[in-house]
Every structure is written in C-alpha cells, then in structure tokens.
Scaffold this motif. Structure first.
Motif, mmCIF file in Angstrom:
data_model
loop_
_atom_site.group_PDB
_atom_site.id
_atom_site.type_symbol
_atom_site.label_atom_id
_atom_site.label_comp_id
_atom_site.label_asym_id
_atom_site.label_seq_id
_atom_site.Cartn_x
_atom_site.Cartn_y
_atom_site.Cartn_z
ATOM 1 N N UNK A 10 -35.087 -53.275 -5.946
ATOM 2 C CA UNK A 10 -36.424 -53.614 -5.446
ATOM 3 C C UNK A 10 -37.134 -54.542 -6.424
ATOM 4 N N UNK A 11 -37.044 -54.218 -7.717
ATOM 5 C CA UNK A 11 -37.706 -55.039 -8.729
ATOM 6 C C UNK A 11 -37.122 -56.445 -8.763
ATOM 7 N N UNK A 12 -35.798 -56.556 -8.785
ATOM 8 C CA UNK A 12 -35.189 -57.893 -8.825
ATOM 9 C C UNK A 12 -35.473 -58.659 -7.543
ATOM 10 N N UNK A 13 -35.581 -57.963 -6.420
ATOM 11 C CA UNK A 13 -35.931 -58.632 -5.171
ATOM 12 C C UNK A 13 -37.324 -59.225 -5.205
ATOM 13 N N UNK A 14 -38.219 -58.583 -5.937
ATOM 14 C CA UNK A 14 -39.585 -59.077 -6.073
ATOM 15 C C UNK A 14 -39.665 -60.214 -7.095
ATOM 16 N N UNK A 15 -38.928 -60.084 -8.200
ATOM 17 C CA UNK A 15 -39.004 -61.045 -9.300
ATOM 18 C C UNK A 15 -38.162 -62.293 -9.023
ATOM 19 N N UNK A 16 -37.044 -62.144 -8.361
ATOM 20 C CA UNK A 16 -36.107 -63.255 -8.155
ATOM 21 C C UNK A 16 -36.758 -64.506 -7.575
ATOM 22 N N UNK A 17 -37.534 -64.418 -6.500
ATOM 23 C CA UNK A 17 -38.116 -65.658 -5.948
ATOM 24 C C UNK A 17 -39.021 -66.384 -6.944
ATOM 25 N N UNK A 18 -39.731 -65.635 -7.756
ATOM 26 C CA UNK A 18 -40.620 -66.243 -8.741
ATOM 27 C C UNK A 18 -39.823 -66.899 -9.863
ATOM 28 N N UNK A 19 -38.909 -66.146 -10.465
ATOM 29 C CA UNK A 19 -38.209 -66.642 -11.651
ATOM 30 C C UNK A 19 -37.099 -67.640 -11.342
ATOM 31 N N UNK A 20 -36.670 -67.746 -10.124
ATOM 32 C CA UNK A 20 -35.629 -68.721 -9.796
ATOM 33 C C UNK A 20 -36.199 -69.995 -9.197
ATOM 34 N N UNK A 21 -37.520 -70.129 -9.202
ATOM 35 C CA UNK A 21 -38.122 -71.357 -8.679
ATOM 36 C C UNK A 21 -37.902 -72.497 -9.669
ATOM 37 N N UNK A 22 -37.863 -73.696 -9.141
ATOM 38 C CA UNK A 22 -37.615 -74.857 -10.001
ATOM 39 C C UNK A 22 -38.779 -75.101 -10.969
ATOM 40 N N UNK A 23 -39.983 -74.748 -10.589
ATOM 41 C CA UNK A 23 -41.117 -74.955 -11.500
ATOM 42 C C UNK A 23 -41.027 -74.023 -12.707
ATOM 43 N N UNK A 24 -40.589 -72.791 -12.498
ATOM 44 C CA UNK A 24 -40.426 -71.862 -13.622
ATOM 45 C C UNK A 24 -39.313 -72.360 -14.545
ATOM 46 N N UNK A 25 -38.242 -72.888 -13.973
ATOM 47 C CA UNK A 25 -37.148 -73.434 -14.783
ATOM 48 C C UNK A 25 -37.665 -74.593 -15.640
ATOM 49 N N UNK A 26 -38.456 -75.484 -15.046
ATOM 50 C CA UNK A 26 -38.987 -76.620 -15.791
ATOM 51 C C UNK A 26 -39.956 -76.163 -16.871
#
Length: 150
Positions: A10-26
C-alpha cells in the motif's frame, strides 16, 4: 476488517507515482549537482579566489587548472541535467570528486576534532561518488534497454 494488501504494498503504491516522476528524478539530479554548480559559478565569478584555492592545495599551474575545474564542474553538471551523455557527466564528476576528496580530506593525517570533521567530509564525498556512479549505471542501462548508442 484489515485489508489483505500488505502495508509495504500500500505504501509503495502511494509513493511510487510521486517518486518515479520525471520531475523528481531531475530534482534529485539537481541536488547531486548543486555543489558543483555552486562551486563552478563561484570560481567563475571570483577567478582570483579559484586560483588561490589551487595554490592552497599545491596545484600548478593554478590558472589553467582553475579554468579546467570550472569547465568540468559546470560542463559535467550540464550533461547530467540535460540528459545528453548523462553517464559521461556523472563519471566525470565521480572521478573529480574522488581526486578532490583524496587531496582535500586527508583525515588520516590529522588528529582530534579536525580528524573527526574531515573524516565525515571524506565519507560524505564517497556518498556523492556513489550517487554519480548510480546515475551513470542507470543511464547506461536505460540506453542499452532502448538500444541507444550515443
């Protein structure tokens, strides 16, 4: 009634979309490059200070080495942030950081509180090197997966 989905899922399902976005990577890449951007800009706007830094560490000829450091810090950061040969920029900053750390943070030659603080800086820089190696590794794997050879 408790959900049958484990907490981690559940936690990774919530965090994944945020942390895998291209803006977070940049933003993460910008964070890795921040000290080199700051250092390069400071050296470029205070070239006499950059030369004094080279002299402080016994590096000669000081002016050409200061100029090369500026180009390396800003150029490699630009490669990383633009994505153009990101792996090359990351390896350049990893190598530069290793050299600079061995030159400036020789904690094994010190004693007392100075040794403790310098050892902390030494190992923090090893962490930066690890971060740059991960960036290079990730970029090269991604290019291999896409069949890109540039």
């Amino acid at each position: 009634m408790r959900s049958a989905v484990p907490f981690e899922a559940r936690l990774s399902g919530w965090v994944r979309p945020l942390l895998t976005s291209s803006i977070i990577y940049w933003i993460a890449l910008l964070g890795l490059c921040a000290a080199y951007l700051q250092g390069g800009f400071n050296k470029a706007t205070n070239f006499a200070g950059a030369i004094a830094e080279m002299n402080h560490f016994g590096l000669a000829p000081a002016a050409p080495l200061a100029a090369a450091t500026i180009v390396l810090e800003l150029g490699a950061s630009a490669l990383i942030l633009s994505g153009f040969h990101r792996w090359l920029g990351a390896l350049a900053l990893a190598g530069f950081t290793l050299f600079a750390t061995l030159l400036a943070n020789r904690f094994w030659e010190l004693s007392g509180p100075e040794r403790f603080m310098t050892a902390n800086a030494f190992f923090e820089h090893l962490g930066l090197i690890g971060g740059f190696l991960l960036v290079a590794w990730h970029d090269l794997r991604e290019r291999l997966a896409e069949g890109v050879r540039r």
